[in-house]
Write a protein that holds these residues in place. Structure first.
Motif, PDB file in Angstrom:
ATOM      1  N   ALA A 338      -1.055  13.168   9.378  1.00 57.86           N
ATOM      2  CA  ALA A 338      -0.402  13.374   8.091  1.00 57.86           C
ATOM      3  C   ALA A 338       0.611  12.269   7.791  1.00 57.86           C
ATOM      4  O   ALA A 338       0.812  11.900   6.645  1.00 57.86           O
ATOM      5  N   ARG A 339       1.201  11.712   8.846  1.00 61.82           N
ATOM      6  CA  ARG A 339       2.281  10.758   8.600  1.00 61.82           C
ATOM      7  C   ARG A 339       1.770   9.411   8.098  1.00 61.82           C
ATOM      8  O   ARG A 339       2.316   8.835   7.174  1.00 61.82           O
ATOM      9  N   GLY A 341      -0.989   9.031   6.710  1.00 61.47           N
ATOM     10  CA  GLY A 341      -1.725   9.253   5.481  1.00 61.47           C
ATOM     11  C   GLY A 341      -3.189   8.900   5.577  1.00 61.47           C
ATOM     12  O   GLY A 341      -3.902   8.913   4.585  1.00 61.47           O
ATOM     13  N   LEU A 343      -6.989   9.534   6.191  1.00 62.59           N
ATOM     14  CA  LEU A 343      -7.771  10.744   6.054  1.00 62.59           C
ATOM     15  C   LEU A 343      -8.731  10.890   7.217  1.00 62.59           C
ATOM     16  O   LEU A 343      -9.303  11.937   7.435  1.00 62.59           O
ATOM     17  N   ARG A 344      -8.931   9.805   7.977  1.00 64.67           N
ATOM     18  CA  ARG A 344      -9.875   9.851   9.073  1.00 64.67           C
ATOM     19  C   ARG A 344      -9.231  10.525  10.278  1.00 64.67           C
ATOM     20  O   ARG A 344      -8.172  10.108  10.736  1.00 64.67           O
ATOM     21  N   LYS A 562       7.630  -4.490   2.625  1.00 68.34           N
ATOM     22  CA  LYS A 562       6.937  -5.106   1.484  1.00 68.34           C
ATOM     23  C   LYS A 562       7.187  -4.383   0.177  1.00 68.34           C
ATOM     24  O   LYS A 562       7.210  -5.002  -0.882  1.00 68.34           O
ATOM     25  N   ASN A 563       7.312  -3.073   0.267  1.00 69.08           N
ATOM     26  CA  ASN A 563       7.400  -2.341  -0.996  1.00 69.08           C
ATOM     27  C   ASN A 563       8.829  -2.177  -1.500  1.00 69.08           C
ATOM     28  O   ASN A 563       9.061  -1.498  -2.473  1.00 69.08           O
TER      29      ASN A 563
ATOM     30  N   GLN B  29       3.586   8.117  -2.696  1.00 72.34           N
ATOM     31  CA  GLN B  29       2.760   8.202  -1.491  1.00 72.34           C
ATOM     32  C   GLN B  29       1.299   8.500  -1.825  1.00 72.34           C
ATOM     33  O   GLN B  29       0.401   8.011  -1.158  1.00 72.34           O
ATOM     34  N   VAL B  33      -1.805   6.306  -0.444  1.00 73.03           N
ATOM     35  CA  VAL B  33      -2.977   6.844   0.267  1.00 73.03           C
ATOM     36  C   VAL B  33      -4.252   6.415  -0.445  1.00 73.03           C
ATOM     37  O   VAL B  33      -5.228   5.995   0.178  1.00 73.03           O
ATOM     38  N   THR B  37      -7.081   4.094   1.142  1.00 71.64           N
ATOM     39  CA  THR B  37      -8.460   4.573   1.277  1.00 71.64           C
ATOM     40  C   THR B  37      -9.442   3.538   0.734  1.00 71.64           C
ATOM     41  O   THR B  37     -10.466   3.244   1.353  1.00 71.64           O
ATOM     42  N   LEU B  61       6.463   0.995  -8.482  1.00 74.11           N
ATOM     43  CA  LEU B  61       6.132  -0.430  -8.554  1.00 74.11           C
ATOM     44  C   LEU B  61       6.017  -1.022  -7.154  1.00 74.11           C
ATOM     45  O   LEU B  61       5.194  -1.909  -6.901  1.00 74.11           O
ATOM     46  N   GLY B  62       6.843  -0.502  -6.247  1.00 74.35           N
ATOM     47  CA  GLY B  62       6.846  -1.022  -4.880  1.00 74.35           C
ATOM     48  C   GLY B  62       5.498  -0.849  -4.196  1.00 74.35           C
ATOM     49  O   GLY B  62       5.138  -1.651  -3.335  1.00 74.35           O
ATOM     50  N   VAL B  63       4.746   0.182  -4.585  1.00 71.40           N
ATOM     51  CA  VAL B  63       3.447   0.443  -3.954  1.00 71.40           C
ATOM     52  C   VAL B  63       2.531  -0.776  -4.130  1.00 71.40           C
ATOM     53  O   VAL B  63       1.845  -1.189  -3.201  1.00 71.40           O
ATOM     54  N   PHE B  64       2.539  -1.348  -5.330  1.00 75.20           N
ATOM     55  CA  PHE B  64       1.664  -2.502  -5.581  1.00 75.20           C
ATOM     56  C   PHE B  64       2.068  -3.678  -4.697  1.00 75.20           C
ATOM     57  O   PHE B  64       1.231  -4.399  -4.159  1.00 75.20           O
ATOM     58  N   MET B  65       3.404  -3.834  -4.562  1.00 74.89           N
ATOM     59  CA  MET B  65       3.891  -4.945  -3.742  1.00 74.89           C
ATOM     60  C   MET B  65       3.477  -4.759  -2.281  1.00 74.89           C
ATOM     61  O   MET B  65       3.189  -5.724  -1.579  1.00 74.89           O
ATOM     62  N   ALA B  66       3.420  -3.506  -1.859  1.00 70.35           N
ATOM     63  CA  ALA B  66       3.116  -3.232  -0.453  1.00 70.35           C
ATOM     64  C   ALA B  66       1.711  -3.692  -0.084  1.00 70.35           C
ATOM     65  O   ALA B  66       1.455  -4.075   1.045  1.00 70.35           O
TER      66      ALA B  66
END
Lengths: 709, 120
Positions: A338-339, A341, A343-344, A562-563, B29, B33, B37, B61-66
């Protein structure tokens, strides 16, 4: 007050006394008739028979009440039955075998028509009658095991048919109707046959108990047969048992017939018990396993309540699985993490198989995909033939796979393998499916628990972060000649990453910065601290906003997730040249309003900090330099202001901020600040700020005017 | 409180992620995910369709940067399309158009992917 409302003890005494008195009456009758040659009339004989019936009816009730209170298991019932009957046969044998020659310890035969002779006859009759009642009471416990309305009805039919036979014999003494007794006997025989097949207790016995039951029922059969042949001597046997046990027959012919029927019931029941036990012996393993399944399930259900340790749970689960399928088999548990994230699912625990074997033999990915789609257990009874199994030999004969579904999500799968093919039948599939549901629940519980702990940990972290943040903010704003300045910082329920600072760079120049880290909690506080370090190092020596932001960008790029990025506006107020220079790095644009209410959103500018390298960043920067005129107001803020929401979910927005600013632009910085916040609070109502909220107001009054901030 | 959802579509040109609702610190989040995926499935040409996205916060916005660095290293790209004006404004203020292809329609993004142009 009815009889049943008396205490059990009193009831017993009353029943016992009544039976004793009635029995005594029958004894007196026999002595009077046989010894003293008293007058015999039909009504007196009938009355005596009724007294006999009542006596043993009461004895049955007494025994029934007694054993109702202390129930024993079926095997115990069989045992006590055998022992009691054995005792009765033994006592009967002492007297009865030598009846014609006399009792063995008397040297001569006691004549029937003496008081001792009659007493022996009555005593033996009482003993055997009580034995019959005891037999019925014990058989009742067996026949009515797992009772239903029908079995209870059949049992009472049996009792009534026995009583009916008794009654029929008495009846023909008064009015000779042909075949009444024969009819009663046939009816009783039918009810006996119906009841002897009530053996539901047999199936529930474990193997050992069945073996014991087998021996005990064999003993009982022999004992009852002995009692029967004693009661009905073979040489006098004829189809209808008119000449029966000499004692009992002399005492009461009707009782003798009823007892004989009862014995036949006992013998037949022993026979069916014996046969049923023999036939059920081979299946007792299955019943045992069912019981074990239930036990394992209960153990797991308890685990669900107790184990909140997600790390150890998988191994505990496999421990329970072994109770299901046996030690020599293999099982493994795969769980999605879960942490991270993903799915496998990853294999969390295994038993009976190694990790390398697992990766070589089983195409887990394919199975996960199928289970994800099916959401039902999947049983491969010929695993070797399945294309997703690549064992070198016949290591996995059959494989059962159960998806773990909780809250409509597949969180993993439980695999159970056996070396034999066809290792899982439908029953196994069902119980494993039910088991998997429990496992899913247990894991979900453990995870929720961990999340909760994590949340609390985060809560403490946030408290620390907030403390750090407070210390990072300036405790005092500089006094700027010709300007008024006011700033505030509102904490949200979660720590955001707002930052602002003012530094006097030299006599006439004042540097300022406002920033917002795109994240919350400790990491946000950490980047704030980094920004503050860079800012303070540079602001005094080189107050040029562009250099300052580029250096901060470099400092941040070294160790940054990064984010995460930082939006900022850096600026420089020069009181000597009466200019304000600003650079906007991705931050919400500052608002400028002049004396006449002309508004300008200072949107010029470039990327936020930490998004790219300083070379590219520098190209996107557009410095704004504004000449200051008295009455100019600059409002700097973080997006917490714009994005504050009211109960309807609407955001405060730039327009409301601008309108509010227009109305209060005449005030000094403190007044404008207060008016803006008041307007914002009117809008949001009782809602707490979701994000941290920073609001800075700078007003230029003119070079000559000195105003306190 | 805030609702957000991502759905996938695969077209010959790209993997399209349709976002709807509000993308903030709490829902970021879900997007992470979803992108993870896609990458696990070897899909690096991503089109983020913001036609139904009502709000985006800085955490969103940070998600895209990640992910953008990893995606570009694998020869792919994230193209952001059909943003509503207020969401575009948030992108614009931060300077995201300097870093990402922000386009009016899915078709334009697909055309760019088909033309083999990954970065603008």
């Amino acid at each position: 007050m009815g009889f049943r409302s008396l205490s059990p003890r009193t009831q017993q005494i009353v029943l016992g006394l009544s039976a004793g008195v009635l029995f005594a009456c029958t004894v007196v009758h026999h002595i009077h008739l046989e010894v003293w040659g008293g007058w015999n009339v039909r009504w007196r004989e009938v009355l005596t028979e009724l007294a006999v019936a009542a006596t043993f009816g009461l004895v049955y009730q007494l025994l029934s009440d007694h054993f109702q209170q202390r129930k024993s298991g079926p095997i115990r019932a069989l045992w006590s039955l055998s022992l009691v009957m054995l005792g009765i046969v033994f006592l009967s044998a002492l007297f009865g075998l030598h009846y014609e020659k006399g009792m063995w310890f008397f040297t001569h035969k006691i004549p029937d028509r003496t008081i001792p002779g009659v007493l022996v006859i009555c005593g033996m009759a009482f003993l055997q009658g009580t034995g019959g009642a005891f037999l019925l009471v014990q058989l009742r416990e067996l026949v009515l095991f797992k009772r239903t309305a029908v079995t209870v009805r059949n049992w009472y039919m049996l009792l009534w048919s026995l009583a009916g036979t008794f009654g029929a014999v008495v009846l023909v003494k008064l009015i000779p109707i042909p075949y009444v007794v024969e009819f009663a006997i046939v009816f009783a025989g039918a009810t006996i046959i119906i009841n002897v097949f009530r053996l539901s207790w047999v199936a529930y016995l474990p193997f050992r108990q069945k073996l014991i039951g087998l021996v005990v029922s064999l003993i009982m059969l022999l004992v009852l047969f002995a009692a029967f042949s004693e009661a009905v001597p073979m040489r006098k046997w004829s189809f209808i048992i008119w000449e029966a046990d000499p004692f009992v027959a002399q005492y009461s012919f009707a009782l003798n017939l009823t007892l004989t029927l009862t014995l036949i019931l006992g013998i037949l029941y022993s026979v069916t018990t014996l046969l049923s036990l023999i036939f059920h012996l081979p299946t007792s393993g299955d019943f045992q396993r069912k019981t074990d399944d239930l036990a394992a399930m209960r153990a797991l259900t308890q685990m669900v309540g107790q184990v909140f340790d997600a790390q150890h749970l998988p191994n505990l689960v496999l421990e329970s699985v072994r109770q299901f399928v046996g030690e020599e088999q293999m099982a493994w548990l795969a769980l999605s993490d879960a942490r991270t994230g993903t799915l496998r699912p990853q294999v969390a625990a295994m038993t009976g198989i190694s990790e390398s074997q697992l990766t070589q033999w089983v195409d887990s990915e394919a199975f996960y995909a199928e289970l994800q789609a099916r959401r039902e257990p999947l049983i491969l009874n010929h695993a070797v033939r399945d294309h997703r199994i690549h064992t070198p030999g016949y290591e996995i004969g059959s494989l059962a796979m159960m998806p773990l579904v909780t809250r409509n999500e597949v969180i993993g799968a439980l695999f159970v393998g056996k070396t034999l093919a066809d290792g899982f039948d439908e029953d196994d599939a069902k119980s494993l499916g039910a088991f998997a549901d429990q496992v899913a629940l247990a894991i979900d519980n453990a995870r929720l628990f961990e999340e909760r702990i994590e949340k609390e940990r985060l809560g403490r972290e946030l408290a620390i972060a907030r403390e750090v943040q407070k210390r990072l903010l300036p405790d005092k704003l500089p006094e700027i000649p010709g300007a008024s300045l006011f700033a505030s910082y509102e904490f949200a329920h979660e720590v955001g990453g707002d930052y602002f600072d003012f530094v006097q760079a030299d006599v006439n120049r004042y540097s300022f910065i406002i920033g917002d880290v795109s994240g919350k909690g400790t990491s946000a506080a950490f980047y704030m601290a980094a920004l503050k370090g860079t800012y303070h190092a540079l602001a005094r020596s080189d107050a040029d906003p562009q250099t300052l932001l580029l250096k901060a960008n470099e400092a941040l790029s070294v160790q940054k997730e990064k984010n995460i990025f930082i939006t900022a506006i850096a600026g420089l107020l020069d009181t000597s040249t009466e200019t304000l220079t600003m650079i906007r790095a991705g931050h919400s644009p500052a608002i400028h309003i002049d004396l006449h209410g002309h508004v300008r959103h200072l949107r010029e500018g470039g990327l936020g900090l930490g998004l790219t390298n300083s070379k590219i960043l520098a190209k996107t920067f557009v410095p704004i330099t504004l000449p200051l005129r008295p009455g100019d107001v600059f409002v700097l803020y973080t997006d917490g202001v714009i994005e504050s929401r009211n109960a309807m979910g609407a955001s405060y927005g730039y327009e409301r901020l601008t309108e509010a600013l227009k109305k209060c632009r005449q005030e000094d910085a403190r007044g404008i600040h207060a008016a803006l916040l008041a307007d914002l609070n009117r809008f949001t109502g009782d809602l707490r700020y979701f994000d941290d909220l920073t609001l800075i107001v700078l007003k230029w009054h003119g070079k000559s005017v000195r105003t306190h901030m | 409180m805030s609702s957000f959802s991502v759905t996938f579509r695969t077209t010959p040109a790209a993997q399209i992620l349709d976002l709807s609702g509000e993308l903030d610190a709490h829902t970021a989040q879900d997007l992470e995910v979803a992108i993870q995926t896609s990458l696990s499935n070897g899909k690096f040409a991503l089109v983020i369709n913001g036609a139904n996205l009502r709000y985006i916060s800085s955490a969103g916005l940070g998600v895209f940067m990640a992910f953008v660095e990893e995606i570009r290293e694998n020869g792919g790209d994230i193209k952001i399309v059909a943003l509503q004006p207020q969401v575009y404004d948030t992108f614009d203020l931060l300077g995201f158009p300097h870093l990402f292809d922000v386009l009016p329609t899915i078709e334009e993004a697909e055309a760019k992917f088909m033309a083999g142009e990954l970065r603008h």
